[in-house]
Design an enzyme around this catalytic site. Structure first.
Site, mmCIF file in Angstrom:
data_model
loop_
_atom_site.group_PDB
_atom_site.id
_atom_site.type_symbol
_atom_site.label_atom_id
_atom_site.label_comp_id
_atom_site.label_asym_id
_atom_site.label_seq_id
_atom_site.Cartn_x
_atom_site.Cartn_y
_atom_site.Cartn_z
ATOM 1 N N GLU A 77 0.810 -1.218 0.000
ATOM 2 C CA GLU A 77 0.000 0.000 0.000
ATOM 3 C C GLU A 77 0.846 1.271 0.000
ATOM 4 O O GLU A 77 0.455 2.286 -0.585
ATOM 5 C CB GLU A 77 -0.952 -0.006 1.197
ATOM 6 C CG GLU A 77 -2.100 -1.007 1.089
ATOM 7 C CD GLU A 77 -1.680 -2.429 1.448
ATOM 8 O OE1 GLU A 77 -0.539 -2.621 1.919
ATOM 9 O OE2 GLU A 77 -2.506 -3.352 1.283
ATOM 10 N N PHE A 102 -6.024 -0.275 5.417
ATOM 11 C CA PHE A 102 -4.698 -0.274 4.800
ATOM 12 C C PHE A 102 -4.324 1.116 4.288
ATOM 13 O O PHE A 102 -3.161 1.516 4.332
ATOM 14 C CB PHE A 102 -4.639 -1.291 3.658
ATOM 15 C CG PHE A 102 -4.978 -2.692 4.085
ATOM 16 C CD1 PHE A 102 -4.642 -3.152 5.345
ATOM 17 C CD2 PHE A 102 -5.643 -3.550 3.227
ATOM 18 C CE1 PHE A 102 -4.956 -4.440 5.746
ATOM 19 C CE2 PHE A 102 -5.956 -4.846 3.615
ATOM 20 C CZ PHE A 102 -5.619 -5.301 4.881
ATOM 21 N N ARG A 185 -19.126 -1.451 -1.421
ATOM 22 C CA ARG A 185 -18.866 -2.227 -2.629
ATOM 23 C C ARG A 185 -19.868 -3.370 -2.742
ATOM 24 O O ARG A 185 -20.633 -3.651 -1.824
ATOM 25 C CB ARG A 185 -17.443 -2.802 -2.586
ATOM 26 C CG ARG A 185 -17.169 -3.670 -1.366
ATOM 27 C CD ARG A 185 -16.039 -4.651 -1.607
ATOM 28 N NE ARG A 185 -16.318 -5.553 -2.691
ATOM 29 C CZ ARG A 185 -16.987 -6.700 -2.555
ATOM 30 N NH1 ARG A 185 -17.451 -7.069 -1.376
ATOM 31 N NH2 ARG A 185 -17.203 -7.470 -3.595
#
Length: 333
Positions: A77, A102, A185
């Site tokens: 990341e 993250f 999502r």
């Protein structure tokens, strides 16, 4: 001694369920992925970047249509954010996806130094915000808004539903500068369609009015607030809902105007720790303006949260519709 091995496939645990849609609720599939692909058809400098989570942030839809503009950076990341900064310096507009934990915990310094300090045009769109996964503290981004609110130059957005995500994508693309947006999502609830809603960056919207209670909310808690308002109608409790999708910059004018109307309990509801999020931002705004209604917060505790099934966790931490309704009735008693 021979041993028999059970070769049946392992069942997925309820902790893996990341959808917050109720049974029978209208949803739309992958609104972010579809909206980004639509944007990229006319905005040729848009690129998609992720850290091994394209499928799980709906970015795979963009990748399928624009493979030459899709960058899979692997489980790195910090590299993802540094590379996004480099692309932005060269004129691209990166849309960067990963899980919220993250982005905000693992890569915070890279965002701070490589993206925000130079005010670069990078859009960080982060899945599993707050308590939308049952996987425990390693995946529950309960403090992401507090972290990103504290970062100079960063715009912070917590969208409610599929419609808002679809409208948010072109809106943040038109904004020049770094953005952190929470992402719902998969099959995302469609809530705001019936309220003639249009997303405007930096603006709060009164979705329904009411004489007894004002709920100020963002993200999935606006969905919960609207459900709670309908549930409390049976008890003759009239609830207004003010949706605040942009956490930074905050629409202080609208918040002050609605909160200073006399006789209403003001409740801030957020899918985030009560430390440093929307609740504290609203409280600071009201106190600074000399507006002092009876004020309460519904949010996640200042604690590491449990793992488990989302409905159980939402009840446990007070952000389900039934518990919200009961809590507000208790405050009015």
């Amino acid at each position: 001694m021979s041993q028999t091995i059970d070769k049946k496939p392992r069942l997925k645990t309820s902790a893996m369920i990341a959808s917050i849609a109720g049974e029978g609720q209208l949803t739309r599939s992958a609104p972010f992925g579809h909206a980004l692909a639509e944007l990229a058809r006319t905005k040729t400098n848009v690129i998609g970047m992720t850290a091994d989570l394209g499928k799980y942030t709906d970015l795979h839809l963009f990748a399928k249509e624009f493979p030459e503009r899709y960058y899979q950076m692997g489980m790195a990341e910090q590299l993802l954010m540094g590379a996004a900064a480099g692309f932005a310096h060269e004129g691209a507009q990166p849309f960067v996806t990963t899980y919220a934990v993250f982005a905000t915990r693992r890569a915070y310094d890279f965002i701070h130094q490589a993206i925000a300090e130079d005010n670069l045009d990078v859009k960080i769109v982060a899945a599993l915000p707050g308590l939308t996964t049952g996987y425990g503290p390693s995946h529950q981004a309960a403090e992401d808004l507090a972290l990103m609110r504290a970062m100079p130059n960063m715009t912070v957005i917590d969208p409610c539903d599929a419609l808002e995500i679809e409208q948010m994508v072109p809106a943040i693309a038109a904004h020049n500068g770094p953005v952190y947006a929470r992402l719902l999502r998969g099959n995302v609830p469609a809530v705001l369609d019936e309220y003639d809603y249009t997303f405007e960056l930096g603006r709060a919207k009164l979705l329904r009015d009411g004489r007894d209670v004002l709920i100020i909310s963002s993200g999935i808690m606006t969905m919960r607030a609207l459900e709670t308002a309908k549930a409390l109608q049976a008890d003759n409790v009239d609830v207004a809902v003010l949706h605040v999708p942009t956490i930074k910059p905050l629409d202080t004018e609208t918040i002050i105007r609605e909160a200073q109307r006399s006789g209403r309990l003001v409740v801030v509801a957020e899918n985030h720790t009560v430390i440093g999020g929307l609740g504290e931002a609203v409280a600071t705004t009201l106190l600074s303006a000399g507006v002092t209604p009876t004020y309460r917060q519904i949010g996640l505790p200042d604690a590491f949260l449990d793992a488990g099934a989302l409905p159980t966790l939402h009840d446990r931490y007070g952000i389900s519709t039934s518990v919200m309704a009961s809590t507000i009735k208790g405050w009015l008693a």
